[in-house]
Design a protein around this motif. Sequence first.
Motif, PDB file in Angstrom:
ATOM      1  N   GLY A 184      -4.761 -23.009  -1.074  1.00  0.00           N
ATOM      2  CA  GLY A 184      -5.865 -22.680  -1.972  1.00  0.00           C
ATOM      3  C   GLY A 184      -6.534 -21.350  -1.662  1.00  0.00           C
ATOM      4  O   GLY A 184      -7.330 -20.846  -2.469  1.00  0.00           O
ATOM      5  N   LEU A 185      -6.229 -20.771  -0.496  1.00  0.00           N
ATOM      6  CA  LEU A 185      -6.824 -19.487  -0.132  1.00  0.00           C
ATOM      7  C   LEU A 185      -6.164 -18.380  -0.942  1.00  0.00           C
ATOM      8  O   LEU A 185      -4.940 -18.242  -0.973  1.00  0.00           O
ATOM      9  CB  LEU A 185      -6.632 -19.223   1.361  1.00  0.00           C
ATOM     10  N   LYS A 186      -6.992 -17.572  -1.612  1.00  0.00           N
ATOM     11  CA  LYS A 186      -6.483 -16.465  -2.423  1.00  0.00           C
ATOM     12  C   LYS A 186      -7.202 -15.174  -2.023  1.00  0.00           C
ATOM     13  O   LYS A 186      -8.419 -15.167  -1.856  1.00  0.00           O
ATOM     14  CB  LYS A 186      -6.706 -16.730  -3.912  1.00  0.00           C
ATOM     15  N   LEU A 187      -6.431 -14.111  -1.902  1.00  0.00           N
ATOM     16  CA  LEU A 187      -6.982 -12.799  -1.577  1.00  0.00           C
ATOM     17  C   LEU A 187      -6.807 -11.868  -2.770  1.00  0.00           C
ATOM     18  O   LEU A 187      -5.739 -11.846  -3.397  1.00  0.00           O
ATOM     19  CB  LEU A 187      -6.281 -12.198  -0.357  1.00  0.00           C
ATOM     20  N   LYS A 188      -7.837 -11.088  -3.084  1.00  0.00           N
ATOM     21  CA  LYS A 188      -7.751 -10.081  -4.139  1.00  0.00           C
ATOM     22  C   LYS A 188      -7.534  -8.714  -3.487  1.00  0.00           C
ATOM     23  O   LYS A 188      -8.319  -8.286  -2.641  1.00  0.00           O
ATOM     24  CB  LYS A 188      -9.021 -10.074  -4.982  1.00  0.00           C
ATOM     25  N   LEU A 189      -6.450  -8.037  -3.886  1.00  0.00           N
ATOM     26  CA  LEU A 189      -6.087  -6.731  -3.337  1.00  0.00           C
ATOM     27  C   LEU A 189      -6.268  -5.656  -4.395  1.00  0.00           C
ATOM     28  O   LEU A 189      -5.900  -5.853  -5.561  1.00  0.00           O
ATOM     29  CB  LEU A 189      -4.632  -6.738  -2.862  1.00  0.00           C
ATOM     30  N   THR A 190      -6.829  -4.517  -4.002  1.00  0.00           N
ATOM     31  CA  THR A 190      -6.986  -3.384  -4.904  1.00  0.00           C
ATOM     32  C   THR A 190      -6.259  -2.182  -4.308  1.00  0.00           C
ATOM     33  O   THR A 190      -6.398  -1.882  -3.122  1.00  0.00           O
ATOM     34  CB  THR A 190      -8.466  -3.039  -5.113  1.00  0.00           C
ATOM     35  N   TYR A 191      -5.468  -1.466  -5.162  1.00  0.00           N
ATOM     36  CA  TYR A 191      -4.629  -0.369  -4.696  1.00  0.00           C
ATOM     37  C   TYR A 191      -5.149   0.981  -5.180  1.00  0.00           C
ATOM     38  O   TYR A 191      -5.998   1.064  -6.077  1.00  0.00           O
ATOM     39  CB  TYR A 191      -3.187  -0.577  -5.166  1.00  0.00           C
ATOM     40  N   SER A 192      -4.607   2.034  -4.585  1.00  0.00           N
ATOM     41  CA  SER A 192      -5.069   3.399  -4.855  1.00  0.00           C
ATOM     42  C   SER A 192      -4.812   3.848  -6.284  1.00  0.00           C
ATOM     43  O   SER A 192      -5.459   4.769  -6.776  1.00  0.00           O
ATOM     44  CB  SER A 192      -4.404   4.376  -3.880  1.00  0.00           C
ATOM     45  N   ASP A 193      -3.855   3.221  -6.968  1.00  0.00           N
ATOM     46  CA  ASP A 193      -3.575   3.589  -8.353  1.00  0.00           C
ATOM     47  C   ASP A 193      -4.431   2.818  -9.339  1.00  0.00           C
ATOM     48  O   ASP A 193      -4.243   2.891 -10.551  1.00  0.00           O
ATOM     49  CB  ASP A 193      -2.096   3.395  -8.678  1.00  0.00           C
ATOM     50  N   GLY A 194      -5.408   2.023  -8.811  1.00  0.00           N
ATOM     51  CA  GLY A 194      -6.309   1.277  -9.676  1.00  0.00           C
ATOM     52  C   GLY A 194      -5.837  -0.121 -10.003  1.00  0.00           C
ATOM     53  O   GLY A 194      -6.578  -0.902 -10.605  1.00  0.00           O
ATOM     54  N   SER A 195      -4.602  -0.453  -9.621  1.00  0.00           N
ATOM     55  CA  SER A 195      -4.089  -1.784  -9.907  1.00  0.00           C
ATOM     56  C   SER A 195      -4.611  -2.783  -8.873  1.00  0.00           C
ATOM     57  O   SER A 195      -5.110  -2.404  -7.813  1.00  0.00           O
ATOM     58  CB  SER A 195      -2.557  -1.781  -9.891  1.00  0.00           C
ATOM     59  N   ASN A 196      -4.490  -4.064  -9.192  1.00  0.00           N
ATOM     60  CA  ASN A 196      -4.884  -5.103  -8.249  1.00  0.00           C
ATOM     61  C   ASN A 196      -4.010  -6.324  -8.427  1.00  0.00           C
ATOM     62  O   ASN A 196      -3.336  -6.475  -9.458  1.00  0.00           O
ATOM     63  CB  ASN A 196      -6.371  -5.459  -8.404  1.00  0.00           C
ATOM     64  N   GLU A 197      -4.018  -7.175  -7.427  1.00  0.00           N
ATOM     65  CA  GLU A 197      -3.244  -8.411  -7.488  1.00  0.00           C
ATOM     66  C   GLU A 197      -3.902  -9.457  -6.602  1.00  0.00           C
ATOM     67  O   GLU A 197      -4.717  -9.144  -5.726  1.00  0.00           O
ATOM     68  CB  GLU A 197      -1.799  -8.179  -7.052  1.00  0.00           C
ATOM     69  N   THR A 198      -3.536 -10.718  -6.838  1.00  0.00           N
ATOM     70  CA  THR A 198      -4.018 -11.839  -6.041  1.00  0.00           C
ATOM     71  C   THR A 198      -2.836 -12.432  -5.294  1.00  0.00           C
ATOM     72  O   THR A 198      -1.784 -12.685  -5.884  1.00  0.00           O
ATOM     73  CB  THR A 198      -4.659 -12.914  -6.936  1.00  0.00           C
TER      74      THR A 198
END
Length: 338
Positions: free
Chosen positions: A212-226
């Motif tokens: 159930g643990l989810k991390l939100k990642l943000t990248y230098s090109d403005g994109s993101n993912e979980t």
Amino acid sequence: SSSDWTYVTIENGNDPIKNATFHYNYDPNPDVTKPTTSITSTNNLATSQTVTLKMTDNVGVVSYYWGTSSSPSNSSYTSITSTTSKTVTKTVSSSGTYYLIAKDAAGNTTTTSVTFYKTTLDANGGSVSTSYIITKSGNTINLPTPTKSGATFIGWGTSSTSTSGVSSITVTSNKTYYAVWEEEPVTLESMYIYSNPSKTTYYIGDSINTSGLKLKLTYSDGSNETITSGFTVSGFSSTSVGTKTVTVSYQGYTDTFTVTVKNPSITLSSSSKTMSVGDTSTITATTTPSGQTVTWTSSNTSVATVSGGTITAKASGSTKITAKFTYNGITYTNTCDV
């Protein structure tokens, strides 16, 4: 000289005309000097060019032609007041060969031509200040610098798949150039816990459960993912009770969440009972965590027996009924005196 003269006989019917006087205009110094012409243009990085036409002549320019025909009709000429020097400004906005033909009062003409080419610029996924440039043949131009997010401009190449390019060109034909890019590596710029684990309560001896643990990642090109995996956790210990701070790490970034560690236990519905021989009585056991398998024993089975929490009195005396369960290798008990 006599060779410059033309002799004619004019007849009226069959009788020659008598006493006729003929006048022949003879210029001993005819004008055979052709006009002088020149064509100059700006060299801007633009979709059109300003062209300056200059014409001079010793007796005077009387008309001129400017266009893409090398043999224009007389009606295509622009008549002007006779002048020994004339300057005209024109605009060229398409490729092709253009002709300047100047005519003087004596009918002498001079033809000068200039060719313009179209350089098309394809930003190849980026953006550029102009999509094409009109340039005089032979001119060297510095091409504009395009932009593209997340990429470094290398130069202008002759193919959309070029790996190298130039910043300036000498124009000799209509041609398309493509921006060459080097994609910048996409890097992680931030991370945080988007959703805590489903399990936040633990008991002595438990292992961490990150379901159930989810991390939100943000990248230098403005994109993101979980993401739900690929990270590490530290700081968790179930050897003692209390609140524990757990650190989540991913590619140099960290965030935390808290959990609680408790002692397992078993509670009985009664701590003591008085029974008559032959009677039965039931006690219940509640475990924490719930749902544990409980086993029952009697310290004196000649006095009373127990099965699944049901006690049967056999004879006068006393006994201790024990309920127990094992969790993470540790046994937890509670008793009822009968």
